[in-house]
Design an enzyme around this catalytic site. Structure first.
Site, PDB file in Angstrom:
ATOM      1  N   ARG A  14     -18.305  -3.727  19.398  1.00  6.24           N
ATOM      2  CA  ARG A  14     -19.354  -3.126  18.401  1.00  6.24           C
ATOM      3  C   ARG A  14     -20.476  -2.674  18.793  1.00  6.24           C
ATOM      4  NH1 ARG A  14     -16.666  -7.436  16.906  1.00  6.24           N
ATOM      5  NH2 ARG A  14     -15.305  -7.690  14.949  1.00  6.24           N
ATOM      6  N   SER A  18     -19.627 -12.083  25.157  1.00  6.70           N
ATOM      7  CA  SER A  18     -19.269 -13.296  24.990  1.00  6.70           C
ATOM      8  C   SER A  18     -18.143 -13.928  25.834  1.00  6.70           C
ATOM      9  CB  SER A  18     -18.486 -13.489  23.443  1.00  6.70           C
ATOM     10  OG  SER A  18     -19.487 -12.842  22.590  1.00  6.70           O
ATOM     11  N   ASP A  31     -21.892 -14.468  21.932  1.00  8.58           N
ATOM     12  CA  ASP A  31     -21.616 -14.461  20.328  1.00  8.58           C
ATOM     13  C   ASP A  31     -21.839 -15.402  19.543  1.00  8.58           C
ATOM     14  OD1 ASP A  31     -19.406 -15.945  21.284  1.00  8.58           O
ATOM     15  OD2 ASP A  31     -17.845 -14.285  20.659  1.00  8.58           O
TER      16      ASP A  31
HETATM   17  P1  ADP Z   1     -13.539 -11.136  19.079  1.00  7.38           P
HETATM   18  O1  ADP Z   1     -13.245 -12.523  19.110  1.00  7.38           O
HETATM   19  O2  ADP Z   1     -12.773 -10.400  19.802  1.00  7.38           O
HETATM   20  O3  ADP Z   1     -14.875 -11.009  18.905  1.00  7.38           O
HETATM   21  P2  ADP Z   1     -12.540 -11.055  16.028  1.00  7.38           P
HETATM   22  O4  ADP Z   1     -13.436 -12.076  15.590  1.00  7.38           O
HETATM   23  O5  ADP Z   1     -12.588  -9.868  15.220  1.00  7.38           O
HETATM   24  O6  ADP Z   1     -12.826 -10.386  17.718  1.00  7.38           O
HETATM   25  O7  ADP Z   1     -11.312 -11.862  16.242  1.00  7.38           O
HETATM   26  C1  ADP Z   1     -10.287 -10.987  16.820  1.00  7.38           C
HETATM   27  C2  ADP Z   1      -8.862 -11.776  16.522  1.00  7.38           C
HETATM   28  O8  ADP Z   1      -8.742 -12.310  15.419  1.00  7.38           O
HETATM   29  C3  ADP Z   1      -7.663 -10.960  16.965  1.00  7.38           C
HETATM   30  O9  ADP Z   1      -7.652 -11.104  18.236  1.00  7.38           O
HETATM   31  C4  ADP Z   1      -6.779 -11.560  16.130  1.00  7.38           C
HETATM   32  O10 ADP Z   1      -5.936 -12.788  16.805  1.00  7.38           O
HETATM   33  C5  ADP Z   1      -7.414 -12.215  14.989  1.00  7.38           C
HETATM   34  N1  ADP Z   1      -7.241 -11.382  13.702  1.00  7.38           N
HETATM   35  C6  ADP Z   1      -7.947 -10.384  13.498  1.00  7.38           C
HETATM   36  N2  ADP Z   1      -7.728  -9.750  12.249  1.00  7.38           N
HETATM   37  C7  ADP Z   1      -6.603 -10.599  11.707  1.00  7.38           C
HETATM   38  C8  ADP Z   1      -5.846 -10.719  10.731  1.00  7.38           C
HETATM   39  N3  ADP Z   1      -6.029  -9.724   9.726  1.00  7.38           N
HETATM   40  N4  ADP Z   1      -4.916 -11.496  10.373  1.00  7.38           N
HETATM   41  C9  ADP Z   1      -4.779 -12.662  11.537  1.00  7.38           C
HETATM   42  N5  ADP Z   1      -5.553 -12.580  12.357  1.00  7.38           N
HETATM   43  C10 ADP Z   1      -6.604 -11.586  12.718  1.00  7.38           C
HETATM   44 MG    MG Z   2     -16.642 -11.631  18.233  1.00  4.14          MG
END
Ligand code: ADP
Ligand code: MG
Length: 477
Positions: free
Chosen positions: A79, A147, A200
């Site tokens: 992002r 992160s 993060d």
């Molecule tokens: P990151 O950890 O990469 O910063 P996020 O916090 O957005 O990103 O987490 C993304 C992860 O969360 C995805 O890999 C998926 O496993 C899970 N996730 C995202 N959206 C959903 C959803 N609607 N339902 C279940 N799991 C989700």
């Molecule tokens: Mg994240």
């Protein structure tokens, strides 16, 4: 005569038993987590949990003012944010935000290609502002959330210890990552300075603390899992100089690498680990986070399909890694329809089995439930471990713990299991009185912008002190 148990039922019951962590086990795990945290504060050499020093002494309050940027890289997506801070309570405003997917090939390519890709995205993002904005803003200030385990060397610089979450850009390991980003930005002529390098969890903690000053820890449950909290510097014995400098320090625990013999690991976890990009690492993360839930369930269902008459047809698709995502698991697990239509649809679309019986659909739900229940309970044990480390697992203190991440935010049953286990371990009354779980959204990015603002303010203060000293000197001379 008792009905004979089918292979599906036997394997599912075995899984449920193997994933189960009763409250005593959770307490053992919390104690082990707190012990591992102590070890990491003494020395990083032998410690499973690195307890990384963030160089963030004071969490930002809402007094900062100006326009700040954040780049949040940490998993599936990244992002870019442009944030305005008005200098008053709740005056944080997101002016612009872009989310982009990180292409698979870049996750395993060269650091040059990867950082240039990030810089080009930023170039496009700020390109929307037009020329006037740049001269108004001076050099843009960027908080860079990265992160992965970083050995921080200052609030704005640090070296990558190793990759996690499926990344494997070999030539970036041990490099100073904000320098790599800065070089890529400079090469493209982007008028921007990386002024804060943030994990993060530290970003989430900064945002959560901005919102509620009682926040003492932040936990991420997204693609991966991690936690940060506020430690007394006198306890960070691996860095004796710190104790003289300040009283508190945000620690990025890197708890995903936690391991304990009390962890309810199954053969599926062991196989998943052996075939992962980082075998023997991140045992705890691999049992909890979004990147792995689908894979654990897939492995269980594959095993079931190999021993089942009815589910045999699914074996082919189930032998393909990543065929089931955390989203699929959530959708199947939380299917409330009496016929389990959601499960039927996902089994049909992903596993290409058309008429799966209701009995088999129920088995699938039980598998998802066992895996997610364990994830939630283990997450709770980790949180109690942190509270224990801070001496906040009993007594009168009020602790706000912020939780962030796509998996936690979107998966209600996971949240329920985590909360239930927290209450089992600490007691319902204690949790009701003393522990508040909050959620943050985009804290990893917004927190980085807040920390960039705090860094700018710090530099500003230092400069004005310098000017005062100089002035004094001139008058005397
Ligand atoms: P990151 O950890 O990469 O910063 P996020 O916090 O957005 O990103 O987490 C993304 C992860 O969360 C995805 O890999 C998926 O496993 C899970 N996730 C995202 N959206 C959903 C959803 N609607 N339902 C279940 N799991 C989700
Ligand atoms: Mg994240």
């Amino acid at each position: 005569m008792a009905e004979t148990e089918t292979a599906e039922e036997r394997l599912t019951a075995e899984l449920e038993a193997a994933c189960d962590a009763d409250v005593d086990t959770l307490r053992e795990l919390a104690a082990a987590m707190a012990e591992e945290m102590k070890k990491g504060l003494r020395s990083e050499d032998e410690a499973k949990i690195k307890m990384l020093i963030s160089f963030v002494h004071t969490l930002p309050d809402w007094k900062a003012k100006g326009i700040f940027y954040a780049l949040d890289v940490g998993g599936t997506n990244f992002r870019i944010l442009r944030v305005s801070l008005g200098g008053g309570e709740s005056s944080l405003e997101v002016q612009d935000m872009e989310i982009q997917h990180i292409p698979q090939d870049l996750m395993k390519g060269t650091s040059e290609a990867f950082f240039d890709f990030l810089a080009s995205s930023i170039e496009r993002f700020v390109g929307k502002e037009g020329k006037d904005a740049v001269s108004d803003l001076g050099k843009r200030q960027l908080g860079f959330t990265f992160s992965f385990p970083i050995k921080q060397t200052s609030v704005s610089s640090g070296n990558l210890i190793r990759w996690t979450k499926g990344f494997a850009i070999k030539d970036a390991v041990h490099k100073e990552v904000s320098g790599l980003l800065q070089a890529a930005l400079d090469k493209r002529g982007v008028n921007m300075q990386v002024t804060a390098l943030v994990n993060d969890t530290v970003g989430s903690l900064a945002l959560a603390h901005y919102n509620d000053q009682d926040t003492v820890a932040a936990v991420i449950i997204g693609t991966g899992t991690n936690a940060a909290y506020v430690e007394q510097t006198k306890n960070i014995t691996k860095s004796p100089a710190l104790a003289e400098d300040s009283t508190q320090m945000v620690i990025n625990t890197e708890w995903g690498n936690f391991f304990s013999s009390h962890l309810p690991r199954t053969t599926y976890d062991i196989e998943l680990d052996a075939e992962s990009l980082n075998p023997n690492e991140m045992a705890y993360e691999k049992m909890i986070s979004g990147m792995y839930l689908g894979e654990i369930v897939r492995r269980v269902l594959l095993r079931i399909s190999q021993e089942s008459d009815e589910f045999r047809q699914a074996a082919d698709m189930l032998s393909r890694p990543s065929i089931l995502s955390a989203l699929d698991i959530k959708a199947m697990h939380q299917d409330e329809s009496s016929e389990l239509k959601e499960v039927e649809g996902i089994v049909r679309d992903r596993l290409q089995v058309n008429d799966v019986s209701l009995r088999m659909r129920r088995i699938v739900v039980r598998v998802c439930n066992a895996v997610t229940r364990r994830a939630g309970r283990l997450g709770a044990a980790g949180i109690v471990g942190i509270l224990k480390k801070m001496g906040r697992e009993d007594g009168e203190s009020k602790s706000v713990v912020a939780i962030e991440g796509g998996l936690y935010a979107n998966y209600e049953k996971l949240r329920e299991y985590l909360r239930e286990a927290l209450e089992e371990i600490l007691g319902q009354d204690y949790v009701a009185r003393n522990v508040i779980l909050t959620t943050t959204k985009d804290g990893s990015g917004l927190g980085a912008a807040l920390l960039a603002a705090a860094a700018a303010e710090y530099v500003g203060k230092k400069n004005s002190q310098f000017v005062t000293v100089l002035h004094f000197f001139c008058v005397c001379a």
